[in-house]
Design a protein around this motif. Structure first.
Motif, PDB file in Angstrom:
ATOM      1  N   MET A   5       0.837  -1.191   0.000  1.00  0.00           N
ATOM      2  CA  MET A   5       0.000   0.000   0.000  1.00  0.00           C
ATOM      3  C   MET A   5       0.872   1.242   0.000  1.00  0.00           C
ATOM      4  N   LYS A   6       0.366   2.257  -0.655  1.00  0.00           N
ATOM      5  CA  LYS A   6       1.077   3.537  -0.660  1.00  0.00           C
ATOM      6  C   LYS A   6       0.457   4.465   0.377  1.00  0.00           C
ATOM      7  N   LEU A   7       1.258   5.401   0.875  1.00  0.00           N
ATOM      8  CA  LEU A   7       0.742   6.387   1.812  1.00  0.00           C
ATOM      9  C   LEU A   7      -0.440   7.121   1.199  1.00  0.00           C
ATOM     10  N   ARG A   8      -1.386   7.461   2.041  1.00  0.00           N
ATOM     11  CA  ARG A   8      -2.624   8.177   1.700  1.00  0.00           C
ATOM     12  C   ARG A   8      -3.661   7.288   1.005  1.00  0.00           C
ATOM     13  N   GLU A   9      -3.336   6.027   0.721  1.00  0.00           N
ATOM     14  CA  GLU A   9      -4.355   5.133   0.177  1.00  0.00           C
ATOM     15  C   GLU A   9      -5.363   4.802   1.267  1.00  0.00           C
TER      16      GLU A   9
ATOM     17  N   SER B 134     -15.978   0.022   8.248  1.00  0.00           N
ATOM     18  CA  SER B 134     -16.810   1.166   8.643  1.00  0.00           C
ATOM     19  C   SER B 134     -16.796   1.380  10.160  1.00  0.00           C
ATOM     20  N   GLU B 135     -16.541   0.322  10.932  1.00  0.00           N
ATOM     21  CA  GLU B 135     -16.432   0.487  12.389  1.00  0.00           C
ATOM     22  C   GLU B 135     -15.102   1.120  12.788  1.00  0.00           C
ATOM     23  N   LEU B 136     -14.078   0.946  11.955  1.00  0.00           N
ATOM     24  CA  LEU B 136     -12.749   1.472  12.282  1.00  0.00           C
ATOM     25  C   LEU B 136     -12.520   2.885  11.770  1.00  0.00           C
ATOM     26  N   VAL B 137     -13.243   3.264  10.728  1.00  0.00           N
ATOM     27  CA  VAL B 137     -13.021   4.570  10.099  1.00  0.00           C
ATOM     28  C   VAL B 137     -14.077   5.559  10.584  1.00  0.00           C
ATOM     29  N   GLY B 138     -13.630   6.803  10.832  1.00  0.00           N
ATOM     30  CA  GLY B 138     -14.591   7.852  11.157  1.00  0.00           C
ATOM     31  C   GLY B 138     -14.346   8.546  12.477  1.00  0.00           C
ATOM     32  N   GLU B 139     -14.072   7.766  13.534  1.00  0.00           N
ATOM     33  CA  GLU B 139     -13.940   8.404  14.840  1.00  0.00           C
ATOM     34  C   GLU B 139     -12.512   8.508  15.343  1.00  0.00           C
ATOM     35  N   LYS B 140     -11.713   7.459  15.121  1.00  0.00           N
ATOM     36  CA  LYS B 140     -10.343   7.496  15.633  1.00  0.00           C
ATOM     37  C   LYS B 140      -9.399   6.731  14.710  1.00  0.00           C
ATOM     38  N   PRO B 141      -8.113   7.024  14.828  1.00  0.00           N
ATOM     39  CA  PRO B 141      -7.121   6.330  14.008  1.00  0.00           C
ATOM     40  C   PRO B 141      -7.079   4.826  14.325  1.00  0.00           C
TER      41      PRO B 141
ATOM     42  N   ASP C  15      -5.245   7.153   9.575  1.00  0.00           N
ATOM     43  CA  ASP C  15      -5.892   8.251  10.306  1.00  0.00           C
ATOM     44  C   ASP C  15      -7.375   7.940  10.447  1.00  0.00           C
ATOM     45  N   LYS C  16      -8.098   8.828  11.122  1.00  0.00           N
ATOM     46  CA  LYS C  16      -9.516   8.550  11.394  1.00  0.00           C
ATOM     47  C   LYS C  16     -10.357   8.472  10.124  1.00  0.00           C
ATOM     48  N   ASP C  17      -9.849   9.031   9.017  1.00  0.00           N
ATOM     49  CA  ASP C  17     -10.568   8.967   7.744  1.00  0.00           C
ATOM     50  C   ASP C  17     -10.214   7.724   6.932  1.00  0.00           C
ATOM     51  N   GLY C  18      -9.344   6.868   7.498  1.00  0.00           N
ATOM     52  CA  GLY C  18      -9.004   5.617   6.828  1.00  0.00           C
ATOM     53  C   GLY C  18      -7.865   5.713   5.823  1.00  0.00           C
ATOM     54  N   GLN C  19      -7.116   6.830   5.864  1.00  0.00           N
ATOM     55  CA  GLN C  19      -5.973   6.983   4.961  1.00  0.00           C
ATOM     56  C   GLN C  19      -4.715   6.455   5.624  1.00  0.00           C
ATOM     57  N   LEU C  20      -3.919   5.696   4.859  1.00  0.00           N
ATOM     58  CA  LEU C  20      -2.666   5.175   5.396  1.00  0.00           C
ATOM     59  C   LEU C  20      -1.698   6.326   5.619  1.00  0.00           C
TER      60      LEU C  20
ATOM     61  N   ARG D 146       4.762   8.089  15.143  1.00  0.00           N
ATOM     62  CA  ARG D 146       3.786   8.224  14.058  1.00  0.00           C
ATOM     63  C   ARG D 146       2.351   8.137  14.568  1.00  0.00           C
ATOM     64  N   VAL D 147       2.120   7.228  15.490  1.00  0.00           N
ATOM     65  CA  VAL D 147       0.780   7.112  16.075  1.00  0.00           C
ATOM     66  C   VAL D 147       0.431   8.417  16.787  1.00  0.00           C
ATOM     67  N   ASN D 148       1.374   8.941  17.558  1.00  0.00           N
ATOM     68  CA  ASN D 148       1.111  10.191  18.280  1.00  0.00           C
ATOM     69  C   ASN D 148       0.891  11.361  17.342  1.00  0.00           C
ATOM     70  N   ARG D 149       1.607  11.393  16.221  1.00  0.00           N
ATOM     71  CA  ARG D 149       1.394  12.472  15.238  1.00  0.00           C
ATOM     72  C   ARG D 149      -0.039  12.454  14.715  1.00  0.00           C
TER      73      ARG D 149
END
Length: 149
Positions: free
Chosen positions: A1-5, A24-31, A118-123, A139-142
């Motif tokens: 996978m590439k970053l931002r995918e 859908s349960e993982l994306v939206g609220e938190k990384p 990230d919370k939007d599901g982007q790598l 990276r997680v903290n960022r």
């Protein structure tokens, strides 16, 4: 996978341990941190206390999910996977990927391997290998800091 995918759909599991989750349960609220491991991987077992520490330390801010990726025929025994998961306190959901469907969707070739979304599901970060936990934590903290703003 590439970053931002975008995170792939979590389909093709031969089994789920510790409960099933959907994209859908993982994306939206938190990384989300998704880590690939294998019962035959010594480095994976050495790194597991660090991964579990992440899971516990950031439990309110970070989704953590495991993917069991077999490296040989011996790695697909579900009883063995359950046993090793219990031995190493892997309590987060485990996607058992005996057919390598999710492994292929991630284009992953390594264990251990770590994907931070990230919370939007982007790598946002990928790394492989047993060392580098400090880098992973940075990276997680960022990603968490961006969300907190």
């Amino acid at each position: 996978m590439k970053l931002r995918e975008q995170m792939p759909e979590l389909t093709g599991a031969t089994a789920w341990l510790n409960g099933e989750v959907t994209k859908s349960e993982l994306v939206g609220e938190k990384p989300t941190l998704i880590h690939f491991w294998s019962v035959s991987c010594h480095l994976c077992k050495e790194a597991m206390p660090d991964v579990n520490n992440f899971r516990d330390q950031y439990k309110d801010e970070l989704n953590v999910m495991a993917v069991h990726m077999p490296r040989s025929e011996d790695d697909v025994d579900l009883g063995n996977i359950k046993e090793v998961a219990a031995e190493h306190d892997i309590t987060q959901p485990i996607f058992v990927d005996s057919d390598l469907k999710l492994t292929d969707a991630f284009d992953n070739q390594y264990v251990p391997a770590y994907y931070v979304f990230d919370k939007d599901g982007q790598l946002r970060h990928f790394q492989a290998g047993g060392s580098g936990m400090k880098m992973l934590e940075k990276r997680v903290n960022r990603v968490l800091d961006e969300m907190r703003k």
